[in-house]
Design a protein around this motif. Structure first.
Motif, PDB file in Angstrom:
ATOM      1  N   SER A 299       7.806  -9.671  -4.245  1.00 51.85           N
ATOM      2  CA  SER A 299       6.358  -9.768  -4.500  1.00 51.85           C
ATOM      3  C   SER A 299       5.584  -8.625  -3.831  1.00 51.85           C
ATOM      4  CB  SER A 299       5.820 -11.114  -4.020  1.00 51.85           C
ATOM      5  OG  SER A 299       6.140 -11.264  -2.655  1.00 51.85           O
ATOM      6  N   THR A 300       6.164  -8.051  -2.772  1.00 53.07           N
ATOM      7  CA  THR A 300       5.483  -6.934  -2.083  1.00 53.07           C
ATOM      8  C   THR A 300       5.434  -5.694  -2.989  1.00 53.07           C
ATOM      9  OG1 THR A 300       6.388  -7.738   0.000  1.00 53.07           O
ATOM     10  CG2 THR A 300       5.555  -5.480   0.004  1.00 53.07           C
ATOM     11  N   PHE A 301       6.507  -5.475  -3.750  1.00 52.82           N
ATOM     12  CA  PHE A 301       6.618  -4.221  -4.528  1.00 52.82           C
ATOM     13  C   PHE A 301       6.084  -4.363  -5.953  1.00 52.82           C
ATOM     14  CE2 PHE A 301      10.356  -4.928  -1.757  1.00 52.82           C
ATOM     15  CZ  PHE A 301       9.887  -4.180  -0.695  1.00 52.82           C
ATOM     16  N   LEU A 302       6.005  -5.629  -6.401  1.00 55.76           N
ATOM     17  CA  LEU A 302       5.649  -5.873  -7.799  1.00 55.76           C
ATOM     18  C   LEU A 302       4.333  -5.191  -8.235  1.00 55.76           C
ATOM     19  CD1 LEU A 302       6.501  -7.216 -10.432  1.00 55.76           C
ATOM     20  CD2 LEU A 302       5.440  -9.341  -9.624  1.00 55.76           C
ATOM     21  N   PRO A 303       3.253  -5.297  -7.430  1.00 52.56           N
ATOM     22  CA  PRO A 303       2.003  -4.658  -7.889  1.00 52.56           C
ATOM     23  C   PRO A 303       2.176  -3.151  -8.132  1.00 52.56           C
ATOM     24  CG  PRO A 303       1.590  -6.041  -5.964  1.00 52.56           C
ATOM     25  CD  PRO A 303       3.077  -5.995  -6.130  1.00 52.56           C
ATOM     26  N   ALA A 304       2.915  -2.490  -7.245  1.00 51.16           N
ATOM     27  CA  ALA A 304       3.107  -1.032  -7.398  1.00 51.16           C
ATOM     28  C   ALA A 304       3.984  -0.752  -8.624  1.00 51.16           C
ATOM     29  CB  ALA A 304       3.748  -0.449  -6.142  1.00 51.16           C
ATOM     30  N   LEU A 305       4.990  -1.584  -8.836  1.00 53.35           N
ATOM     31  CA  LEU A 305       5.886  -1.363  -9.980  1.00 53.35           C
ATOM     32  C   LEU A 305       5.155  -1.628 -11.294  1.00 53.35           C
ATOM     33  CD1 LEU A 305       9.086  -3.012  -8.455  1.00 53.35           C
ATOM     34  CD2 LEU A 305       8.738  -0.568  -8.895  1.00 53.35           C
ATOM     35  N   GLU A 306       4.293  -2.653 -11.274  1.00 47.33           N
ATOM     36  CA  GLU A 306       3.510  -2.936 -12.494  1.00 47.33           C
ATOM     37  C   GLU A 306       2.555  -1.786 -12.796  1.00 47.33           C
ATOM     38  OE1 GLU A 306       2.016  -6.818 -11.507  1.00 47.33           O
ATOM     39  OE2 GLU A 306       3.457  -7.778 -12.876  1.00 47.33           O
ATOM     40  N   PHE A 307       1.937  -1.260 -11.747  1.00 45.11           N
ATOM     41  CA  PHE A 307       1.025  -0.123 -11.922  1.00 45.11           C
ATOM     42  C   PHE A 307       1.798   1.087 -12.460  1.00 45.11           C
ATOM     43  CE2 PHE A 307      -1.109   3.648  -9.935  1.00 45.11           C
ATOM     44  CZ  PHE A 307      -2.239   3.627 -10.736  1.00 45.11           C
ATOM     45  N   ALA A 308       2.979   1.309 -11.899  1.00 45.93           N
ATOM     46  CA  ALA A 308       3.805   2.445 -12.352  1.00 45.93           C
ATOM     47  C   ALA A 308       4.097   2.311 -13.846  1.00 45.93           C
ATOM     48  CB  ALA A 308       5.110   2.484 -11.559  1.00 45.93           C
ATOM     49  N   ARG A 309       4.463   1.113 -14.237  1.00 43.07           N
ATOM     50  CA  ARG A 309       4.784   0.892 -15.658  1.00 43.07           C
ATOM     51  C   ARG A 309       3.559   1.117 -16.546  1.00 43.07           C
ATOM     52  NH1 ARG A 309       7.495  -4.554 -17.111  1.00 43.07           N
ATOM     53  NH2 ARG A 309       9.364  -3.307 -17.063  1.00 43.07           N
ATOM     54  N   GLU A 310       2.413   0.553 -16.116  1.00 38.12           N
ATOM     55  CA  GLU A 310       1.167   0.729 -16.887  1.00 38.12           C
ATOM     56  C   GLU A 310       0.858   2.208 -17.113  1.00 38.12           C
ATOM     57  OE1 GLU A 310      -1.025  -2.922 -14.786  1.00 38.12           O
ATOM     58  OE2 GLU A 310      -2.119  -1.006 -14.719  1.00 38.12           O
ATOM     59  N   GLN A 311       1.185   3.008 -16.102  1.00 39.98           N
ATOM     60  CA  GLN A 311       0.871   4.447 -16.148  1.00 39.98           C
ATOM     61  C   GLN A 311       1.954   5.261 -16.857  1.00 39.98           C
ATOM     62  OE1 GLN A 311      -2.095   5.813 -15.012  1.00 39.98           O
ATOM     63  NE2 GLN A 311      -2.624   3.658 -14.818  1.00 39.98           N
ATOM     64  N   GLY A 312       2.960   4.583 -17.355  1.00 36.11           N
ATOM     65  CA  GLY A 312       3.973   5.277 -18.163  1.00 36.11           C
ATOM     66  C   GLY A 312       5.166   5.812 -17.386  1.00 36.11           C
ATOM     67  N   LEU A 313       5.279   5.449 -16.100  1.00 42.79           N
ATOM     68  CA  LEU A 313       6.487   5.856 -15.360  1.00 42.79           C
ATOM     69  C   LEU A 313       7.624   4.905 -15.721  1.00 42.79           C
ATOM     70  CD1 LEU A 313       4.838   6.525 -11.870  1.00 42.79           C
ATOM     71  CD2 LEU A 313       5.911   8.251 -13.348  1.00 42.79           C
TER      72      LEU A 313
ATOM     73  N   GLU B 185       0.839  -1.211   0.000  1.00 43.38           N
ATOM     74  CA  GLU B 185       0.000   0.000   0.000  1.00 43.38           C
ATOM     75  C   GLU B 185       0.871   1.257   0.000  1.00 43.38           C
ATOM     76  OE1 GLU B 185      -0.502  -2.628   2.146  1.00 43.38           O
ATOM     77  OE2 GLU B 185      -2.082  -3.359   0.808  1.00 43.38           O
ATOM     78  N   ALA B 186       1.913   1.239   0.828  1.00 44.93           N
ATOM     79  CA  ALA B 186       2.788   2.420   0.906  1.00 44.93           C
ATOM     80  C   ALA B 186       3.524   2.617  -0.431  1.00 44.93           C
ATOM     81  CB  ALA B 186       3.785   2.261   2.047  1.00 44.93           C
ATOM     82  N   ALA B 187       3.924   1.505  -1.034  1.00 47.48           N
ATOM     83  CA  ALA B 187       4.614   1.590  -2.335  1.00 47.48           C
ATOM     84  C   ALA B 187       3.670   2.165  -3.393  1.00 47.48           C
ATOM     85  CB  ALA B 187       5.114   0.210  -2.750  1.00 47.48           C
ATOM     86  N   MET B 188       2.414   1.728  -3.315  1.00 44.09           N
ATOM     87  CA  MET B 188       1.398   2.211  -4.269  1.00 44.09           C
ATOM     88  C   MET B 188       1.160   3.713  -4.074  1.00 44.09           C
ATOM     89  SD  MET B 188      -0.218   0.718  -6.674  1.00 44.09           S
ATOM     90  CE  MET B 188      -0.917  -0.899  -6.558  1.00 44.09           C
ATOM     91  N   GLU B 189       1.180   4.135  -2.819  1.00 47.73           N
ATOM     92  CA  GLU B 189       0.987   5.564  -2.512  1.00 47.73           C
ATOM     93  C   GLU B 189       2.109   6.390  -3.166  1.00 47.73           C
ATOM     94  OE1 GLU B 189       0.897   8.535   1.317  1.00 47.73           O
ATOM     95  OE2 GLU B 189       0.981   6.387   1.749  1.00 47.73           O
ATOM     96  N   THR B 190       3.333   5.860  -3.106  1.00 45.35           N
ATOM     97  CA  THR B 190       4.469   6.558  -3.724  1.00 45.35           C
ATOM     98  C   THR B 190       4.292   6.646  -5.246  1.00 45.35           C
ATOM     99  OG1 THR B 190       5.968   5.930  -1.948  1.00 45.35           O
ATOM    100  CG2 THR B 190       6.987   6.444  -4.065  1.00 45.35           C
ATOM    101  N   VAL B 191       3.818   5.559  -5.835  1.00 44.13           N
ATOM    102  CA  VAL B 191       3.618   5.571  -7.294  1.00 44.13           C
ATOM    103  C   VAL B 191       2.538   6.594  -7.666  1.00 44.13           C
ATOM    104  CG1 VAL B 191       2.843   4.221  -9.289  1.00 44.13           C
ATOM    105  CG2 VAL B 191       4.406   3.194  -7.612  1.00 44.13           C
ATOM    106  N   LYS B 192       1.457   6.625  -6.890  1.00 44.41           N
ATOM    107  CA  LYS B 192       0.375   7.589  -7.183  1.00 44.41           C
ATOM    108  C   LYS B 192       0.883   9.025  -7.039  1.00 44.41           C
ATOM    109  CE  LYS B 192      -3.499   4.542  -6.268  1.00 44.41           C
ATOM    110  NZ  LYS B 192      -4.257   3.918  -5.198  1.00 44.41           N
TER     111      LYS B 192
END
Ligand code: 5GP
Length: 361
Positions: free
Chosen positions: A204-218, A172-179
């Protein structure tokens, strides 16, 4: 060394809180000592110590964060770090930092990053291009007053930001950073870094946030292979980040994978030697990757913590691996191809390097 200092350079792996001047850290420690928050004499020798294991480095960061994590100080260190890089002719800096939350002083991850942006705006010793837009939403072009190519003496530096996910953080915290990175794109945030103590946390903890970041073009760069962890190194390489940092504990299979993927490697020579992740400079993987023409960029990692500069890193590579002026210049210039900024910035930087090439004798 003089020519390495005056040569334009590109810095792609610099942590904000690792790049603080010793004099600033000591000043901040003295102030907190006077307030009774810390005991200055205990802290002084920790700041000035030169050799530290990787484990001790992370303990030092906990101390640095106590000294620096308030808005005013974050602004100050950002300004100083940028001016220090510019003073040794770094013409493009990708500065990374971990957005921090500290409820006791009303700091959110966003307000931490706003303090960083304030620091960029406060840069006065050099001209700075740090974002496609100003805080008020207007294009930033009018901020750029001088140009390194047009014969003026003022230096100019392009600065872009990467937000780091600390390996201690939750998904969740990683996702917050990506957002937050997405919200702050207009202030020059281009991507995400995964860093922090490499023996802490799971991929595996960071992967969802990193995948989201990539999807969003970061764009994404990962600290990879700082400790022997074959499974994680392979997962990271399979993820195909835009760049990786360090790449120390690779074996045959991982070297093959890295080389065929052509993922550029951020090489931090002094950092690897000081923390003993590489036992001796002459066996550093820089030599093998350089000989294989693998994409590489020399970086400082933590110029304050490891008492280095980018010019010193170039000097170390040149003297250890027997590289001459032209080879070092080419090494600096090829780094332009691995920056996360857009083609317009790349073209400007190529112009700067082409001009500098004419002066190279
Ligand atoms: P900050 O993100 O607070 O501006 O910079 C310091 C932080 O960067 C450290 O707390 C750590 O999370 C990360 N960092 C700095 N140097 C290194 C390094 O060599 N390896 C790793 N994995 N993380 C680092």
């Amino acid at each position: 060394m003089e020519w390495l200092l005056s040569m334009p350079k590109v810095e792609l792996h610099a942590h904000l809180n690792g790049s603080i001047r010793d004099s600033t850290l000591l000043e901040l420690a003295r102030l907190l000592g006077e307030k009774g928050v810390i005991v200055f004499s205990d802290v002084e020798h920790v700041i000035m110590k030169n050799d530290r294991s990787l484990h001790e480095v992370f303990k030092l960061f906990d101390l640095i964060h106590i000294l620096t994590t308030d808005h005013k100080t974050v602004t100050r260190i950002t300004k100083e770090v940028v001016e220090d890089f510019a003073s040794e002719n770094v013409v493009y800096l990708e500065l990374r930092t971990t957005p921090k939350r500290n409820d006791s002083i009303g700091m959110s991850k966003r307000s931490y990053m706003e303090a960083v942006v304030e620091g960029l705006r406060a840069v006065s010793a050099v001209d700075i291009d740090f974002a496609p837009h100003n805080m008020d939403g207007n294009p930033v072009n009018d901020m750029i007053t001088d140009d390194i190519c047009n014969g003026t003496t003022r230096k100019k530096i392009y600065v872009r930001l990467l937000l780091s996910i600390d390996r201690r953080e939750t998904t969740e915290a990683a996702m917050e950073t990506v957002k937050l990175a997405l919200e702050m794109r207009e202030f020059g945030v281009l991507g995400i870094d995964l860093s922090g103590n490499p023996i802490v946390g799971e991929w595996s903890t960071f992967l969802p946030a990193l995948e989201f970041a990539r999807e969003q073009g970061l764009q994404i760069t990962l600290h990879c292979g700082e400790v022997p962890n074959k499974k994680e190194i392979n997962s990271m390489l399979d993820f195909l980040p835009q760049r990786v940092g360090h790449a120390c504990f690779f074996q045959e299979e991982e070297w093959k994978k890295l080389k065929s993927s052509k993922i550029p490697v951020e090489i931090c020579l002094t950092s690897n030697i000081r923390t003993d992740t590489i036992s001796s400079i002459d066996i550093h993987h820089f030599a093998n990757l350089y000989a294989a023409k693998h994409p590489l960029v020399l970086c400082t990692d933590d110029s304050g913590v490891f008492s280095t500069t980018l010019s010193k890193e170039y000097h170390l590579a040149a003297s250890t691996f027997g590289l001459g002026k032209w080879e070092m210049f080419q090494l600096a210039k090829t780094a332009v191809g691995f920056i996360f900024a857009d083609d317009g910035v790349k073209q400007d930087l190529e112009g700067i390097f082409n001009l500098a090439a004419k002066k190279l004798d």
